[in-house]
Design a protein around this motif. Structure first.
Motif, PDB file in Angstrom:
ATOM      1  N   ASP A  47       0.969  -1.109   0.106  1.00 25.60           N
ATOM      2  CA  ASP A  47      -0.115   0.083  -0.006  1.00 25.60           C
ATOM      3  C   ASP A  47       0.932   1.117  -0.117  1.00 25.60           C
ATOM      4  N   GLU A  48       1.856   1.239   0.825  1.00 25.45           N
ATOM      5  CA  GLU A  48       2.824   2.461   0.956  1.00 25.45           C
ATOM      6  C   GLU A  48       3.441   2.661  -0.595  1.00 25.45           C
ATOM      7  N   LEU A  49       3.911   1.690  -1.138  1.00 27.68           N
ATOM      8  CA  LEU A  49       4.442   1.927  -2.505  1.00 27.68           C
ATOM      9  C   LEU A  49       3.551   2.348  -3.526  1.00 27.68           C
ATOM     10  N   ARG A  50       2.317   1.673  -3.543  1.00 27.88           N
ATOM     11  CA  ARG A  50       1.347   2.003  -4.501  1.00 27.88           C
ATOM     12  C   ARG A  50       0.996   3.312  -4.283  1.00 27.88           C
ATOM     13  N   LYS A  51       0.573   3.872  -2.972  1.00 28.52           N
ATOM     14  CA  LYS A  51       0.224   5.261  -2.824  1.00 28.52           C
ATOM     15  C   LYS A  51       1.324   6.393  -3.395  1.00 28.52           C
ATOM     16  N   TRP A  52       2.544   5.876  -2.882  1.00 22.17           N
ATOM     17  CA  TRP A  52       3.754   6.612  -3.196  1.00 22.17           C
ATOM     18  C   TRP A  52       3.787   6.836  -4.772  1.00 22.17           C
ATOM     19  N   PHE A  53       3.712   5.881  -5.750  1.00 24.51           N
ATOM     20  CA  PHE A  53       3.891   5.846  -6.943  1.00 24.51           C
ATOM     21  C   PHE A  53       2.696   6.700  -7.563  1.00 24.51           C
ATOM     22  N   ASN A  54       1.555   6.447  -7.408  1.00 24.50           N
ATOM     23  CA  ASN A  54       0.248   6.970  -7.742  1.00 24.50           C
ATOM     24  C   ASN A  54       0.317   7.122  -9.361  1.00 24.50           C
ATOM     25  N   HIS A  55       0.967   6.024  -9.978  1.00 26.48           N
ATOM     26  CA  HIS A  55       0.990   5.999 -11.534  1.00 26.48           C
ATOM     27  C   HIS A  55       1.354   7.095 -11.873  1.00 26.48           C
ATOM     28  N   ASP A  56       2.705   7.816 -11.626  1.00 26.96           N
ATOM     29  CA  ASP A  56       2.983   8.864 -12.025  1.00 26.96           C
ATOM     30  C   ASP A  56       4.353   8.406 -12.854  1.00 26.96           C
ATOM     31  N   PRO A  57       4.225   8.578 -14.130  1.00 28.86           N
ATOM     32  CA  PRO A  57       5.207   7.956 -15.184  1.00 28.86           C
ATOM     33  C   PRO A  57       6.905   8.619 -14.696  1.00 28.86           C
ATOM     34  N   GLU A  58       6.804   9.763 -14.060  1.00 25.25           N
ATOM     35  CA  GLU A  58       8.011  10.165 -13.633  1.00 25.25           C
ATOM     36  C   GLU A  58       8.852   9.618 -12.585  1.00 25.25           C
ATOM     37  N   LYS A  59       7.869   8.652 -11.814  1.00 28.20           N
ATOM     38  CA  LYS A  59       8.424   8.025 -10.782  1.00 28.20           C
ATOM     39  C   LYS A  59       8.809   6.425 -10.988  1.00 28.20           C
ATOM     40  N   GLU A  62      12.001   4.371 -10.262  1.00 30.67           N
ATOM     41  CA  GLU A  62      12.156   4.310  -8.813  1.00 30.67           C
ATOM     42  C   GLU A  62      11.229   3.414  -8.423  1.00 30.67           C
ATOM     43  N   PHE A  63      10.029   3.417  -8.879  1.00 35.99           N
ATOM     44  CA  PHE A  63       8.889   2.547  -8.580  1.00 35.99           C
ATOM     45  C   PHE A  63       9.295   1.061  -9.138  1.00 35.99           C
ATOM     46  N   LYS A  64       9.927   0.946 -10.125  1.00 37.70           N
ATOM     47  CA  LYS A  64      10.334  -0.406 -10.454  1.00 37.70           C
ATOM     48  C   LYS A  64      11.526  -1.180  -9.548  1.00 37.70           C
ATOM     49  N   LYS A  65      12.472  -0.265  -9.309  1.00 34.48           N
ATOM     50  CA  LYS A  65      13.445  -0.588  -8.351  1.00 34.48           C
ATOM     51  C   LYS A  65      12.958  -1.195  -7.068  1.00 34.48           C
ATOM     52  N   LYS A  66      11.983  -0.235  -6.387  1.00 31.74           N
ATOM     53  CA  LYS A  66      11.275  -0.566  -5.037  1.00 31.74           C
ATOM     54  C   LYS A  66      10.481  -1.681  -5.258  1.00 31.74           C
ATOM     55  N   TYR A  67       9.766  -1.924  -6.335  1.00 35.27           N
ATOM     56  CA  TYR A  67       8.827  -3.192  -6.256  1.00 35.27           C
ATOM     57  C   TYR A  67       9.662  -4.239  -6.526  1.00 35.27           C
ATOM     58  N   ILE A  68      10.725  -4.310  -7.359  1.00 35.47           N
ATOM     59  CA  ILE A  68      11.326  -5.226  -7.512  1.00 35.47           C
ATOM     60  C   ILE A  68      11.702  -5.946  -6.227  1.00 35.47           C
ATOM     61  N   ALA A  69      12.394  -4.916  -5.350  1.00 35.14           N
ATOM     62  CA  ALA A  69      13.140  -5.321  -3.959  1.00 35.14           C
ATOM     63  C   ALA A  69      11.833  -5.833  -3.142  1.00 35.14           C
ATOM     64  N   GLU A  70      10.769  -5.366  -3.163  1.00 32.43           N
ATOM     65  CA  GLU A  70       9.563  -5.979  -2.359  1.00 32.43           C
ATOM     66  C   GLU A  70       9.343  -7.283  -2.854  1.00 32.43           C
ATOM     67  N   LEU A  71       9.526  -7.655  -4.134  1.00 23.96           N
ATOM     68  CA  LEU A  71       9.201  -8.938  -4.635  1.00 23.96           C
ATOM     69  C   LEU A  71      10.360  -9.873  -4.379  1.00 23.96           C
ATOM     70  N   HIS A  72      11.385  -9.567  -4.252  1.00 28.62           N
ATOM     71  CA  HIS A  72      12.550 -10.368  -3.538  1.00 28.62           C
ATOM     72  C   HIS A  72      12.571 -10.605  -2.276  1.00 28.62           C
ATOM     73  N   ASP A  73      11.883  -9.903  -1.313  1.00 27.10           N
ATOM     74  CA  ASP A  73      11.829 -10.147  -0.004  1.00 27.10           C
ATOM     75  C   ASP A  73      10.286 -10.923   0.124  1.00 27.10           C
ATOM     76  N   ASN A  74       9.544 -11.145  -0.786  1.00 25.61           N
ATOM     77  CA  ASN A  74       8.196 -11.681  -0.949  1.00 25.61           C
ATOM     78  C   ASN A  74       8.259 -13.128  -1.191  1.00 25.61           C
ATOM     79  N   ASN A  75       7.921 -13.939   0.186  1.00 29.90           N
ATOM     80  CA  ASN A  75       8.030 -15.496  -0.206  1.00 29.90           C
ATOM     81  C   ASN A  75       6.894 -15.829  -1.240  1.00 29.90           C
TER      82      ASN A  75
END
Length: 112
Positions: A47-59, A62-75
């Motif tokens: 929720d935190e990442l989704r709200k931060w990104f808010n589908h802003d193409p300029e982000k 950075e969104f991709k990097k943060k989301y991939i990091a979340e996925l690597h920590d997600n079993n």
């Protein structure tokens, strides 16, 4: 084969295994209309990442990097990969209007 489709688009027999990859249920779509095989909200961005990104193409980068990091920590991500690879064709469904800047795009790129 992994394809992307908005959940608001009409389901097709060509879709294969249909997976919703949003954390929130899409507004205005009934479960019957969605014709999902499975809803994997646990692999969607936090929720935190989704709200931060808010589908802003300029982000986007950075969104991709943060989301991939979340996925690597997600079993659940390894379970998701196994599930995808057990089907010939998978359609990742998402609710975002932007077809190029959403979590399904990231998931598809990681699965190729």
């Amino acid at each position: 084969m992994i394809v992307l489709k908005r959940v608001y688009e009409r389901p097709s027999s060509d879709d294969g295994f249909r997976i919703l990859v949003d954390r929130l249920w899409p507004r205005g779509v009934s479960k019957e209309e969605a014709k999902l095989d499975i809803w994997l909200k646990d692999i969607a961005p936090s929720d935190e990442l989704r709200k931060w990104f808010n589908h802003d193409p300029e982000k986007w980068e950075e969104f991709k990097k943060k989301y991939i990091a979340e996925l690597h920590d997600n079993n659940k991500f390894s379970e998701f990969k196994e599930l995808v690879h057990t089907h010939r064709k998978v359609t990742l469904l998402f609710g975002a209007h932007d077809m190029q800047h959403n979590q399904a795009v990231v998931l598809q790129s990681l699965l190729k």
